[in-house]
Design an enzyme around this catalytic site. Structure first.
Site, mmCIF file in Angstrom:
data_model
loop_
_atom_site.group_PDB
_atom_site.id
_atom_site.type_symbol
_atom_site.label_atom_id
_atom_site.label_comp_id
_atom_site.label_asym_id
_atom_site.label_seq_id
_atom_site.Cartn_x
_atom_site.Cartn_y
_atom_site.Cartn_z
ATOM 1 N N LYS A 1 4.384 -2.601 10.314
ATOM 2 C CA LYS A 1 4.084 -1.200 10.597
ATOM 3 C C LYS A 1 4.410 -0.848 12.046
ATOM 4 O O LYS A 1 4.882 0.256 12.344
ATOM 5 C CB LYS A 1 2.619 -0.902 10.280
ATOM 6 C CG LYS A 1 2.283 -1.024 8.798
ATOM 7 C CD LYS A 1 3.168 -0.125 7.938
ATOM 8 C CE LYS A 1 2.799 -0.177 6.469
ATOM 9 N NZ LYS A 1 3.629 0.734 5.634
ATOM 10 N N TYR B 1 1.992 -7.893 7.933
ATOM 11 C CA TYR B 1 1.838 -6.492 7.527
ATOM 12 C C TYR B 1 1.704 -5.593 8.751
ATOM 13 O O TYR B 1 2.420 -4.595 8.885
ATOM 14 C CB TYR B 1 0.618 -6.335 6.620
ATOM 15 C CG TYR B 1 0.353 -4.897 6.229
ATOM 16 C CD1 TYR B 1 1.200 -4.232 5.347
ATOM 17 C CD2 TYR B 1 -0.735 -4.201 6.748
ATOM 18 C CE1 TYR B 1 0.974 -2.913 4.996
ATOM 19 C CE2 TYR B 1 -0.977 -2.883 6.396
ATOM 20 C CZ TYR B 1 -0.120 -2.243 5.528
ATOM 21 O OH TYR B 1 -0.353 -0.928 5.188
#
Length: 289
Positions: free
Chosen positions: A148, A144
């Site tokens: 980003k 994750y």
């Protein structure tokens, strides 16, 4: 701004963003994986798979938005396979931001404090200094967080290629009025991944609006956190208890957040308006999307 396309607009925080934009008088194209009937005449709900480039390019081309708010993503690495999290978030971010750039639309999108590498680390290291600002190195070790970090690289690419502005908002742990899950933690051992920071969802909606209205040139990452920690204790005490020392240099006072809002204040003229002290018990009507 009159026509704004919002991805992930039926998600938990996305609904608050769509509601705020619609309340401010914008025409909103709300894009999600599922359909819904909107209660607002100026909100048009559309269904699309953001990982399908044809879907996204067709939708953005038809909507011809002045701005795009990309809020659709798998929000953490805990409930999906890591590869799925990475692929979904990176591909969807490329598709949406590239389509927005081709449409000459300014962009605001959800990056994350997780790009720093602290929230989902196997063993959380201390930050290099306090407070943490946008110059701090990004060292994610989970799918994750690295999705980003990759998304911010895509944002810079889109700025170079299409000469549009992109604001990458890095929210902390989003809380909802009357439902502050962060208060169920027992600091300092719990909540160390984001260093006991949080933000109210209404402040998320307001920073999105501020980012859309600000005069931004190029790509700008900005943190979005509440001014104080949720532990109701001096932040340096929490660091000393958990890590055995306080990172230096340190310029924190009292329960001031370990993450700085200074760039958001300077660039966007934004400040958070909500604190856990009042918001945790508030009874607030939710969004009517």
């Amino acid at each position: 701004m009159s026509n704004v396309l919002v991805t992930g607009g039926l998600g938990r925080s996305g609904r608050w963003i769509v509601d705020r934009l619609a309340s401010d008088g914008h025409d909103v194209t709300c894009v999600d994986q599922r359909s819904a009937e909107s209660e607002r005449p100026n909100v048009d709900v559309r269904v699309a798979d953001l990982t399908d480039r044809g879907d996204v390019f067709d939708l953005v081309g038809a909507a011809d938005p002045d701005a795009v708010v990309h809020w659709g993503a798998i929000p953490d690495p805990l409930n999906h396979p890591g590869g799925e999290v990475f692929e979904n978030n990176v591909v969807s971010t490329y598709n949406v931001l590239e389509a927005a750039g081709r449409a000459d639309a300014r962009v605001v999108w959800a990056s994350s404090e997780s790009a720093l590498g602290f929230p989902f680390a196997a063993e959380t290291p201390p930050p290099d200094s306090l407070p943490i600002d946008e110059e701090h190195a990004l060292r994610p070790e989970d799918p994750y967080g690295v999705s980003k970090e990759a998304g911010e690289a895509i944002a810079r690419m889109v700025v170079r290629r299409h000469d549009v502005s992109v604001v990458s908002i890095r929210p902390s742990w989003i809380q909802y009025p009357g439902e502050y899950l962060c208060l169920g933690n027992e600091p300092p051992a719990e909540g160390v991944g984001n260093f006991w920071s949080y933000i109210d969802v209404r402040d998320i909606a307001s920073i999105v609006v501020a980012a859309l209205e600000a005069d931004v040139d190029g790509h700008e990452p900005v943190f979005a956190v509440a001014d104080e920690n949720y532990a109701d204790r001096p932040t340096t005490d929490l660091f000393a208890e958990h890590f055995g020392e306080v990172p230096e240099p340190c310029a924190l006072d009292g329960d001031e957040s370990a993450i700085s809002n200074d760039r958001a204040a300077d660039l966007l003229e934004w400040e958070p308006a909500h604190s856990w002290r009042e918001a945790a018990e508030e009874d607030v009507d939710g969004p009517t999307v």
